[in-house]
Design a protein around this motif. Structure first.
Motif, mmCIF file in Angstrom:
data_model
loop_
_atom_site.group_PDB
_atom_site.id
_atom_site.type_symbol
_atom_site.label_atom_id
_atom_site.label_comp_id
_atom_site.label_asym_id
_atom_site.label_seq_id
_atom_site.Cartn_x
_atom_site.Cartn_y
_atom_site.Cartn_z
ATOM 1 N N ARG A 1 -1.266 -4.933 -6.902
ATOM 2 C CA ARG A 1 -0.438 -3.841 -6.361
ATOM 3 C C ARG A 1 1.028 -4.020 -6.744
ATOM 4 N NH1 ARG A 1 -3.001 -0.492 -2.348
ATOM 5 N NH2 ARG A 1 -4.402 -1.633 -0.958
ATOM 6 N N PRO B 1 -3.530 -8.278 10.853
ATOM 7 C CA PRO B 1 -2.857 -8.550 9.569
ATOM 8 C C PRO B 1 -1.356 -8.811 9.751
ATOM 9 C CG PRO B 1 -4.386 -6.740 9.310
ATOM 10 C CD PRO B 1 -4.357 -7.052 10.787
ATOM 11 N N ILE C 1 8.509 3.885 11.967
ATOM 12 C CA ILE C 1 8.826 4.685 10.781
ATOM 13 C C ILE C 1 7.894 5.886 10.777
ATOM 14 C CG2 ILE C 1 8.934 4.743 8.247
ATOM 15 C CD1 ILE C 1 9.534 1.787 8.237
ATOM 16 N N ALA D 1 -0.929 -12.299 10.893
ATOM 17 C CA ALA D 1 -1.244 -13.215 9.786
ATOM 18 C C ALA D 1 -0.060 -13.317 8.832
ATOM 19 C CB ALA D 1 -2.493 -12.722 9.043
ATOM 20 N N ARG E 1 -0.292 -9.184 -0.893
ATOM 21 C CA ARG E 1 -1.335 -10.227 -0.896
ATOM 22 C C ARG E 1 -2.127 -10.169 -2.198
ATOM 23 N NH1 ARG E 1 -5.989 -9.720 3.537
ATOM 24 N NH2 ARG E 1 -6.211 -7.736 2.421
ATOM 25 N N ALA F 1 0.881 -1.172 0.000
ATOM 26 C CA ALA F 1 0.000 0.000 0.000
ATOM 27 C C ALA F 1 0.919 1.222 0.000
ATOM 28 C CB ALA F 1 -0.922 -0.023 1.218
HETATM 29 P P1 NBP Z 1 -2.560 -0.007 5.367
HETATM 30 O O1 NBP Z 1 -2.384 0.145 6.796
HETATM 31 O O2 NBP Z 1 -3.727 0.605 4.713
HETATM 32 O O3 NBP Z 1 -2.556 -1.575 5.030
HETATM 33 C C1 NBP Z 1 -2.770 -2.047 3.711
HETATM 34 C C2 NBP Z 1 -1.832 -3.191 3.392
HETATM 35 O O4 NBP Z 1 -2.008 -4.266 4.307
HETATM 36 C C3 NBP Z 1 -2.089 -3.743 2.019
HETATM 37 O O5 NBP Z 1 -0.852 -4.093 1.437
HETATM 38 C C4 NBP Z 1 -2.923 -4.973 2.324
HETATM 39 O O6 NBP Z 1 -2.876 -5.952 1.311
HETATM 40 C C5 NBP Z 1 -2.238 -5.468 3.548
HETATM 41 N N1 NBP Z 1 -2.978 -6.462 4.315
HETATM 42 C C6 NBP Z 1 -4.084 -6.347 5.080
HETATM 43 BR BR1 NBP Z 1 -5.023 -4.813 5.303
HETATM 44 N N2 NBP Z 1 -4.474 -7.488 5.656
HETATM 45 C C7 NBP Z 1 -3.584 -8.401 5.231
HETATM 46 C C8 NBP Z 1 -3.448 -9.787 5.472
HETATM 47 N N3 NBP Z 1 -4.283 -10.440 6.293
HETATM 48 N N4 NBP Z 1 -2.446 -10.439 4.862
HETATM 49 C C9 NBP Z 1 -1.593 -9.774 4.034
HETATM 50 N N5 NBP Z 1 -1.672 -8.466 3.785
HETATM 51 C C10 NBP Z 1 -2.650 -7.767 4.375
HETATM 52 O O7 NBP Z 1 -1.239 0.461 4.578
HETATM 53 P P2 NBP Z 1 -0.339 1.774 4.777
HETATM 54 O O8 NBP Z 1 -1.159 2.991 4.969
HETATM 55 O O9 NBP Z 1 0.651 1.710 3.680
HETATM 56 O O10 NBP Z 1 0.415 1.507 6.170
HETATM 57 C C11 NBP Z 1 1.226 0.369 6.389
HETATM 58 C C12 NBP Z 1 1.714 0.382 7.812
HETATM 59 O O11 NBP Z 1 2.506 1.533 8.027
HETATM 60 C C13 NBP Z 1 0.584 0.458 8.848
HETATM 61 O O12 NBP Z 1 0.927 -0.308 9.965
HETATM 62 C C14 NBP Z 1 0.536 1.911 9.210
HETATM 63 O O13 NBP Z 1 0.014 2.122 10.506
HETATM 64 C C15 NBP Z 1 1.995 2.268 9.138
HETATM 65 N N6 NBP Z 1 2.260 3.677 8.913
HETATM 66 C C16 NBP Z 1 1.513 4.413 8.070
HETATM 67 C C17 NBP Z 1 1.788 5.752 7.875
HETATM 68 C C18 NBP Z 1 0.985 6.565 6.921
HETATM 69 O O14 NBP Z 1 1.218 7.778 6.844
HETATM 70 N N7 NBP Z 1 0.059 5.984 6.177
HETATM 71 C C19 NBP Z 1 2.861 6.332 8.530
HETATM 72 C C20 NBP Z 1 3.634 5.565 9.354
HETATM 73 C C21 NBP Z 1 3.321 4.238 9.542
HETATM 74 P P3 NBP Z 1 -3.972 -5.935 0.118
HETATM 75 O O15 NBP Z 1 -3.448 -4.946 -0.864
HETATM 76 O O16 NBP Z 1 -3.957 -7.314 -0.387
HETATM 77 O O17 NBP Z 1 -5.283 -5.528 0.720
#
Ligand code: NBP
Length: 475
Positions: free
Chosen positions: A37, A79, A127, A82, A33, A11
């Motif tokens: 993507r 997740p 991060i 998992a 997954r 993501a």
């Molecule tokens: P998200 O937090 O929105 O997560 C989406 C990702 O998780 C997709 O790749 C999705 O795969 C995967 N996923 C899920 Br949901 N359930 C899954 C499972 N059971 N098995 C395998 N993959 C699974 O993504 P993000 O916003 O890029 O953030 C990623 C991490 O970084 C999070 O922990 C977030 O808290 C952290 N973070 C985010 C930020 C920010 O600014 N967004 C900053 C700092 C840290 P799919 O594509 O197959 O659905």
């Protein structure tokens, strides 16, 4: 395998982190997954470096050089478990799993212990910097073993932000230390944002300035000691005009602040550790209050001043708010660093607090000139119990006295809620007061519950026979 590192979870964060690695010349295996993507990443950005797309976990782990370095960037919580369960069986002793998500440090401790049993390194890594940071250089806070940092550190330092040639990445400490520090970082971020919001509210309603004028005030502040990313974006937001209505953007946004939970975790953890973090707690509560539309509606008719203080309209008021903001910010950060110290002591992490200030100078949301002062304070006295007594900070707090108290009093008189300023000032006065009314609290506790008390003039614990002849006994 020809990939030095791999990222699963593509993501926004994972994709940008993978691109950052590839742009720095590190061949990176990529997996998600949902394979679409992965495909999209390679199609769109494949020219930026060497990406090795994998359709399955097996293909992914086979693409990695040994010992394998695998970064998980999926949604925090279930997740993450998992994905760990999916990949761990495919790994060999000595391999490293990096969790770059926003995990709770207690989950990271649990996962690290379980994977250590299986001979795997688990590196819970904070991060910060959002999607832009992930792409151009975040602040990186890795926990886990020193051995894993030796293998991962150079690559992480390579892709991290850097300030004056120093990377914004350092080994924080074992197991959950990295995620703990990231959590406190976010808590401090809440406090900082709340103080800025209160400053805006005071300039708007006590001094009667317009959002555009306040944007200018923040721009000026951003050339001085308050220079920071948050002050900079505050000016941008305040200067923005809504295209649909022509009104200031800030006037068309619903005034109910949301939260994802890291601020709440910080406060919950602080309560468990017994660390007073009023600045962070008030910031979390302020968001919570804002969201209780029903309570706020019910309270609309209550008496009180009408949020204005014409007397404060003088040109000196903005300067006073600047001083109050700086002083309150020092307090909020001092509280956050106290929490890091307490967590470090509780879990035996031996966290270098000066190093945390150093890696927060760039990449992350709270990046600021101010952090150099904190770094210097810990350099001068690595064991200091509080940042407040550092020479620079003590001088700034002294210089702010009249302004800080005037601003807090103006807010109270005008009916402008300023819980961040108020709690910072109360904490400051509590620490510097020779005798607190806690003595009376102890007397009450002994009265109703025989909880005993200590005396100022003798060792030991005592109890007064409140229900009897009121003589004192050693407890
Ligand atoms: P998200 O937090 O929105 O997560 C989406 C990702 O998780 C997709 O790749 C999705 O795969 C995967 N996923 C899920 Br949901 N359930 C899954 C499972 N059971 N098995 C395998 N993959 C699974 O993504 P993000 O916003 O890029 O953030 C990623 C991490 O970084 C999070 O922990 C977030 O808290 C952290 N973070 C985010 C930020 C920010 O600014 N967004 C900053 C700092 C840290 P799919 O594509 O197959 O659905």
């Amino acid at each position: 395998g020809g990939a030095r590192i791999g990222v699963t979870g593509l993501a926004v964060m994972g994709r940008n982190l993978a691109r950052n690695l590839a742009r720095h010349g590190h061949p990176v295996a990529v997996h998600n997954r949902t394979p679409a993507r992965t495909k999209a990443l390679v199609e769109e950005f494949g020219h930026e470096g060497t990406f090795l797309p994998a359709r399955s976990p097996e293909e992914f782990t086979a693409a990695l050089e040994r010992p394998r370095r695998l970064v998980i960037m999926v949604k925090a919580g279930e997740p993450t478990d998992a994905v760990i369960e999916e990949f761990a069986p495919l790994l060999e002793p000595g391999d490293m799993i990096v969790d770059g998500g926003n995990a709770h440090y207690a989950d990271t401790r649990r996962r690290e212990a379980a994977l250590r049993e299986r001979g795997l390194h688990f590196v819970g890594t904070g991060i910060s910097g959002g999607e832009e940071g992930a792409l151009h250089g975040p602040s990186i806070m890795p926990g886990g073993s020193a051995e894993s940092y030796a293998a991962l550190g150079p690559m992480l330092e390579d892709i991290a932000a850097s300030v004056g040639g120093t990377p914004c990445c350092v080994h924080v400490g074992p197991d959950g230390a990295g995620h703990f520090v990231k959590m406190v970082h976010n808590g401090i971020e809440y406090a900082d944002m709340q103080l800025i919001a209160e400053s805006y509210d005071l300039l708007r309603h006590a001094a009667g300035l317009s959002p555009a004028e306040i944007a200018e005030v923040f721009r000026t502040w951003n050339t001085g000691r308050l220079e920071s990313y948050l002050i900079e974006i505050t000016a941008e937001v305040l200067a923005h005009t809504d295209a649909a209505t022509g009104e200031p953007f800030v006037d068309v946004v619903l005034d109910q602040a949301e939260q994802k939970g890291t601020g709440r975790w910080t406060v919950q953890t602080a309560l468990d550790l017994g660390v007073p973090v009023g600045g962070i707690a008030e910031a979390v509560f302020a968001r919570s209050v804002s969201g209780h539309a029903d309570l706020r509606e019910a309270a609309q008719g209550l008496p009180g001043p009408a949020r204005s203080a014409p007397a404060a309209a003088g040109s000196g008021f903005a300067d006073a708010v600047e001083k109050a903001l700086y002083a309150s910010k020092i307090v909020a950060y001092a509280q956050g660093f106290h929490q890091i110290q307490a967590g470090s002591a509780e879990y035996g992490w031996d966290i270098d607090r000066g190093a945390m200030a150093t890696i927060w100078r760039g990449g992350c949301i709270i990046r600021a000139r101010f952090l150099d002062r904190i770094r210097a304070a810990y350099e001068a006295d690595p064991a200091t119990p509080t940042l407040l007594t550092d020479d620079h900070f003590a001088e700034a707090l002294g210089d702010a006295q009249d302004a800080w108290r005037d601003v807090a009093a103006t807010a109270a008189r005008a009916g402008i809620p300023a819980p961040g300023f108020a709690t910072a000032l109360a904490y400051y006065d509590s620490l510097r007061t020779r005798r607190l009314p806690a003595a009376l609290t102890q007397g009450q506790r002994d009265f109703f519950g025989a909880h005993t008390y200590r005396r100022t003039d003798r060792e030991g614990s005592f109890h007064t026979l409140w229900g009897g002849d009121r003589t004192e006994r050693p407890a």
